[in-house]
Motif scaffolding. Sequence first.
Motif, PDB file in Angstrom:
ATOM      1  N   ALA A   1     -10.580 -43.907 -53.745  1.00  0.00           N
ATOM      2  CA  ALA A   1     -10.220 -43.464 -52.394  1.00  0.00           C
ATOM      3  C   ALA A   1     -10.543 -44.439 -51.303  1.00  0.00           C
ATOM      4  O   ALA A   1     -11.447 -44.714 -50.752  1.00  0.00           O
ATOM      5  N   PRO A   2      -9.378 -45.256 -50.536  1.00  0.00           N
ATOM      6  CA  PRO A   2      -9.625 -45.977 -49.660  1.00  0.00           C
ATOM      7  C   PRO A   2      -9.459 -45.055 -48.456  1.00  0.00           C
ATOM      8  O   PRO A   2      -8.508 -43.984 -48.478  1.00  0.00           O
ATOM      9  N   CYS A   3     -10.257 -45.119 -47.267  1.00  0.00           N
ATOM     10  CA  CYS A   3     -10.243 -44.053 -46.176  1.00  0.00           C
ATOM     11  C   CYS A   3     -10.099 -44.813 -44.881  1.00  0.00           C
ATOM     12  O   CYS A   3     -10.315 -45.868 -44.555  1.00  0.00           O
ATOM     13  N   SER A   4      -9.746 -43.744 -43.999  1.00  0.00           N
ATOM     14  CA  SER A   4      -9.928 -43.869 -42.572  1.00  0.00           C
ATOM     15  C   SER A   4     -10.703 -42.922 -41.968  1.00  0.00           C
ATOM     16  O   SER A   4     -10.984 -42.015 -42.366  1.00  0.00           O
ATOM     17  N   LYS A   5     -11.580 -43.590 -40.857  1.00  0.00           N
ATOM     18  CA  LYS A   5     -12.440 -42.588 -40.200  1.00  0.00           C
ATOM     19  C   LYS A   5     -11.767 -41.615 -39.399  1.00  0.00           C
ATOM     20  O   LYS A   5     -10.877 -42.019 -38.462  1.00  0.00           O
ATOM     21  N   LEU A   6     -12.285 -40.344 -39.381  1.00  0.00           N
ATOM     22  CA  LEU A   6     -11.596 -39.332 -38.651  1.00  0.00           C
ATOM     23  C   LEU A   6     -12.766 -38.835 -37.517  1.00  0.00           C
ATOM     24  O   LEU A   6     -12.313 -38.742 -36.377  1.00  0.00           O
ATOM     25  N   ASN A   7     -13.905 -38.533 -37.869  1.00  0.00           N
ATOM     26  CA  ASN A   7     -14.917 -38.075 -37.188  1.00  0.00           C
ATOM     27  C   ASN A   7     -16.196 -38.823 -37.193  1.00  0.00           C
ATOM     28  O   ASN A   7     -16.669 -38.972 -38.324  1.00  0.00           O
ATOM     29  N   ALA A   8     -17.141 -38.852 -36.065  1.00  0.00           N
ATOM     30  CA  ALA A   8     -18.437 -39.402 -36.404  1.00  0.00           C
ATOM     31  C   ALA A   8     -19.228 -38.541 -35.369  1.00  0.00           C
ATOM     32  O   ALA A   8     -18.794 -38.057 -34.287  1.00  0.00           O
ATOM     33  N   THR A   9     -20.433 -38.359 -35.905  1.00  0.00           N
ATOM     34  CA  THR A   9     -21.744 -37.711 -35.004  1.00  0.00           C
ATOM     35  C   THR A   9     -22.733 -38.032 -35.340  1.00  0.00           C
ATOM     36  O   THR A   9     -23.134 -38.490 -36.493  1.00  0.00           O
ATOM     37  N   ALA A  10     -23.832 -38.260 -34.265  1.00  0.00           N
ATOM     38  CA  ALA A  10     -25.070 -38.790 -34.275  1.00  0.00           C
ATOM     39  C   ALA A  10     -26.081 -38.082 -35.535  1.00  0.00           C
ATOM     40  O   ALA A  10     -25.977 -36.794 -35.531  1.00  0.00           O
ATOM     41  N   ALA A  11     -26.795 -38.617 -36.219  1.00  0.00           N
ATOM     42  CA  ALA A  11     -27.687 -37.834 -37.258  1.00  0.00           C
ATOM     43  C   ALA A  11     -28.684 -37.196 -36.481  1.00  0.00           C
ATOM     44  O   ALA A  11     -28.958 -37.450 -35.262  1.00  0.00           O
TER      45      ALA A  11
END
Length: 266
Positions: A189-199
């Motif tokens: 699976a090559p991927c693209s970033k959808l969402n990020a949130t701080a740990a």
Amino acid sequence: MYGSTILATFLGASTVFAAPTWPLLHPGLTNTVGHETVADYFNLLAQKIDIAKLSKSIPKCDISKAKIPTLAANPLPTPDSGLVVKHVAIGRGTQNYTCDASKPTEAPTANGAVATLFDASCIAAAYPDLLHMLPKLALQFDLPYSPLSDDNSKKMGPTELIVSGKHFFTNSTTPFFNLDTKRKQIGEAPCSKLNATAAPADAPKGRKGEIAVPWLRLAANPDATGGLHQVFRVETAGGSSPATCEGQPAAFTVEYAAEYWFYGST
């Protein structure tokens, strides 16, 4: 059979840990974080083994029962409707960065990551509390081989988790996951970033106190195989760069570990 396999994996962990040749606890953490983390893991492991000895039922390796962890504040969006868990892995490797020596006050630039993926699907299904300890645990041990090695016989110290794939970047924006090994072909699976949130603020720090990298939700690109559609990076440990490039080389790495959850069509 699956339940006994899970327990055999855990029981094997103590045997592996007892052998001083591999894996090696990072010397800088031996008297602090390292010892405490290993002790917490084996104490919980011992409890699971004792309970299993008394129980009449055997835990099943039913990955459909695995539930991805969520954050109380600023959670990632949930997996798309209709998708199911296909695989859960512990990733152990490095986050990579670059710096411009002429701009020491600027923040390092992220330059991808490389990691070995270790099969944790059965643990995710039966023992989620143990699963969530594994990224922090894995970070305490050196990996005696390249994350991109083709040797799939390696284990994740101090467990018996076996290699289930590799993670790397094909370019500056495309994280790639290869879950095809000689043992099992799950897909690529090559991927693209959808969402990020701080740990979370209390997420495990790295070996030099680095904060945990963000949690991510990724979309598999159309050319992914094995019916893979989404990848989540959660329960991260370490991996973040220093605030500035002051004193840093042109290229450097920061060790990290994380849970990776792979979702796809049935």
